[in-house]
Design a protein around this motif. Sequence first.
Motif, PDB file in Angstrom:
ATOM      1  N   ARG A  71       6.602  -5.106 -10.408  1.00  0.00           N
ATOM      2  CA  ARG A  71       6.269  -5.015 -11.704  1.00  0.00           C
ATOM      3  C   ARG A  71       4.839  -4.734 -11.774  1.00  0.00           C
ATOM      4  O   ARG A  71       4.375  -3.921 -12.502  1.00  0.00           O
ATOM      5  N   LYS A  72       4.026  -5.557 -10.960  1.00  0.00           N
ATOM      6  CA  LYS A  72       2.661  -5.449 -11.034  1.00  0.00           C
ATOM      7  C   LYS A  72       2.058  -3.937 -10.526  1.00  0.00           C
ATOM      8  O   LYS A  72       1.000  -3.528 -10.658  1.00  0.00           O
ATOM      9  N   LEU A  73       2.934  -3.479  -9.715  1.00  0.00           N
ATOM     10  CA  LEU A  73       2.643  -2.121  -8.843  1.00  0.00           C
ATOM     11  C   LEU A  73       2.947  -1.126  -9.655  1.00  0.00           C
ATOM     12  O   LEU A  73       2.743   0.004  -9.393  1.00  0.00           O
ATOM     13  N   GLY A  74       3.915  -1.463 -11.009  1.00  0.00           N
ATOM     14  CA  GLY A  74       4.143  -0.244 -11.808  1.00  0.00           C
ATOM     15  C   GLY A  74       5.850  -0.009 -11.650  1.00  0.00           C
ATOM     16  O   GLY A  74       5.860   1.315 -12.074  1.00  0.00           O
ATOM     17  N   VAL A  75       6.363  -0.402 -10.869  1.00  0.00           N
ATOM     18  CA  VAL A  75       7.788  -0.262 -10.863  1.00  0.00           C
ATOM     19  C   VAL A  75       8.640  -0.461 -11.857  1.00  0.00           C
ATOM     20  O   VAL A  75       8.586  -1.686 -12.406  1.00  0.00           O
ATOM     21  N   HIS A  76       9.297   0.414 -12.653  1.00  0.00           N
ATOM     22  CA  HIS A  76      10.108  -0.014 -13.831  1.00  0.00           C
ATOM     23  C   HIS A  76      11.473  -0.139 -13.780  1.00  0.00           C
ATOM     24  O   HIS A  76      12.464  -0.509 -14.616  1.00  0.00           O
ATOM     25  N   LEU A  77      12.248   0.325 -12.628  1.00  0.00           N
ATOM     26  CA  LEU A  77      13.653   0.434 -12.213  1.00  0.00           C
ATOM     27  C   LEU A  77      13.878  -0.194 -11.006  1.00  0.00           C
ATOM     28  O   LEU A  77      13.106  -0.117 -10.101  1.00  0.00           O
ATOM     29  N   ALA A  92       0.796  -1.220   0.005  1.00  0.00           N
ATOM     30  CA  ALA A  92      -0.160  -0.052  -0.045  1.00  0.00           C
ATOM     31  C   ALA A  92       0.890   1.264   0.017  1.00  0.00           C
ATOM     32  O   ALA A  92       0.567   2.316  -0.636  1.00  0.00           O
ATOM     33  N   LEU A  93       1.948   1.350   0.879  1.00  0.00           N
ATOM     34  CA  LEU A  93       2.839   2.479   0.832  1.00  0.00           C
ATOM     35  C   LEU A  93       3.591   2.672  -0.545  1.00  0.00           C
ATOM     36  O   LEU A  93       3.625   3.774  -0.822  1.00  0.00           O
ATOM     37  N   ALA A  94       3.915   1.498  -1.127  1.00  0.00           N
ATOM     38  CA  ALA A  94       4.615   1.495  -2.377  1.00  0.00           C
ATOM     39  C   ALA A  94       3.832   1.975  -3.456  1.00  0.00           C
ATOM     40  O   ALA A  94       4.153   3.029  -4.247  1.00  0.00           O
ATOM     41  N   ALA A  95       2.569   1.470  -3.440  1.00  0.00           N
ATOM     42  CA  ALA A  95       1.481   1.991  -4.324  1.00  0.00           C
ATOM     43  C   ALA A  95       1.122   3.462  -4.370  1.00  0.00           C
ATOM     44  O   ALA A  95       1.001   4.339  -5.433  1.00  0.00           O
ATOM     45  N   GLY A  96       1.253   4.206  -2.927  1.00  0.00           N
ATOM     46  CA  GLY A  96       0.889   5.564  -2.701  1.00  0.00           C
ATOM     47  C   GLY A  96       2.100   6.170  -3.313  1.00  0.00           C
ATOM     48  O   GLY A  96       1.843   7.283  -4.088  1.00  0.00           O
ATOM     49  N   LEU A  97       3.374   5.730  -3.222  1.00  0.00           N
ATOM     50  CA  LEU A  97       4.402   6.532  -3.803  1.00  0.00           C
ATOM     51  C   LEU A  97       4.477   6.612  -5.291  1.00  0.00           C
ATOM     52  O   LEU A  97       4.912   7.675  -5.580  1.00  0.00           O
ATOM     53  N   ILE A  98       4.309   5.144  -5.669  1.00  0.00           N
ATOM     54  CA  ILE A  98       4.340   5.195  -7.295  1.00  0.00           C
ATOM     55  C   ILE A  98       3.230   5.997  -7.767  1.00  0.00           C
ATOM     56  O   ILE A  98       3.535   6.737  -8.778  1.00  0.00           O
ATOM     57  N   SER A  99       2.155   6.303  -7.339  1.00  0.00           N
ATOM     58  CA  SER A  99       1.195   7.012  -7.794  1.00  0.00           C
ATOM     59  C   SER A  99       1.449   8.560  -7.572  1.00  0.00           C
ATOM     60  O   SER A  99       1.284   9.274  -8.500  1.00  0.00           O
TER      61      SER A  99
END
Length: 201
Positions: free
Chosen positions: A175-181, A144-151
């Motif tokens: 990857r599923k959360l949208g992190v590319h690096l 949840a925290l990672a998703a918030g920072l990604i957004s």
Amino acid sequence: FNCGHELNTAQWFEEAVNLGMSVELEIAALARTIDALVKNGDTNLKVSVNVSPDTLMNAALMSTRAPIDLSRVVIEITEHAQIHDYEQTKAAIARLRKSGARLAIDDAGAGFASLRHILDLMPDMIKLDITLVQGIDHDQPRRALAAGLISFANEIGAAIVAEGIETPEELECLRKLGVHLGQGYILARPAPLADVLAAKI
């Protein structure tokens, strides 16, 4: 300095802090890195270097510039030192950005790499600390925290880099959360400058 070869990188920098020479060592490391980047000859190669807030505001930092495109250099603000004057820090960052360099907040979620760092400095990259990454595949609060920072990163046009990826499950979750690096042993081990430092995931 204690010149024994048994010192690792972190210990060298700790020793420099103890001797009041951390700025000098960081500037020397940056100059050496840029020199190696120039000599390498691969114009596609990019590097990231850790810099403390004190070093960032030191005029000598600008003298390390070499005849290269500084868009190939990412300045990472370390999590180990506190920023006391955000306005002066932002002014120093603006000078570096004018020369083409980009800014990353290193180890977001650890040390002094607080949300204020991210909000006030508006980095080009946000690096998720290993403590947020490890076990993220089976830890809903971390996701949840990672998703918030990604957004948030997407909203301000910044890239997210996940640090310390060590398992296939963590990699797939990110990857599923949208992190590319990402960085981590599952992608690559520490290597010479000629090798890629951040791998696409």
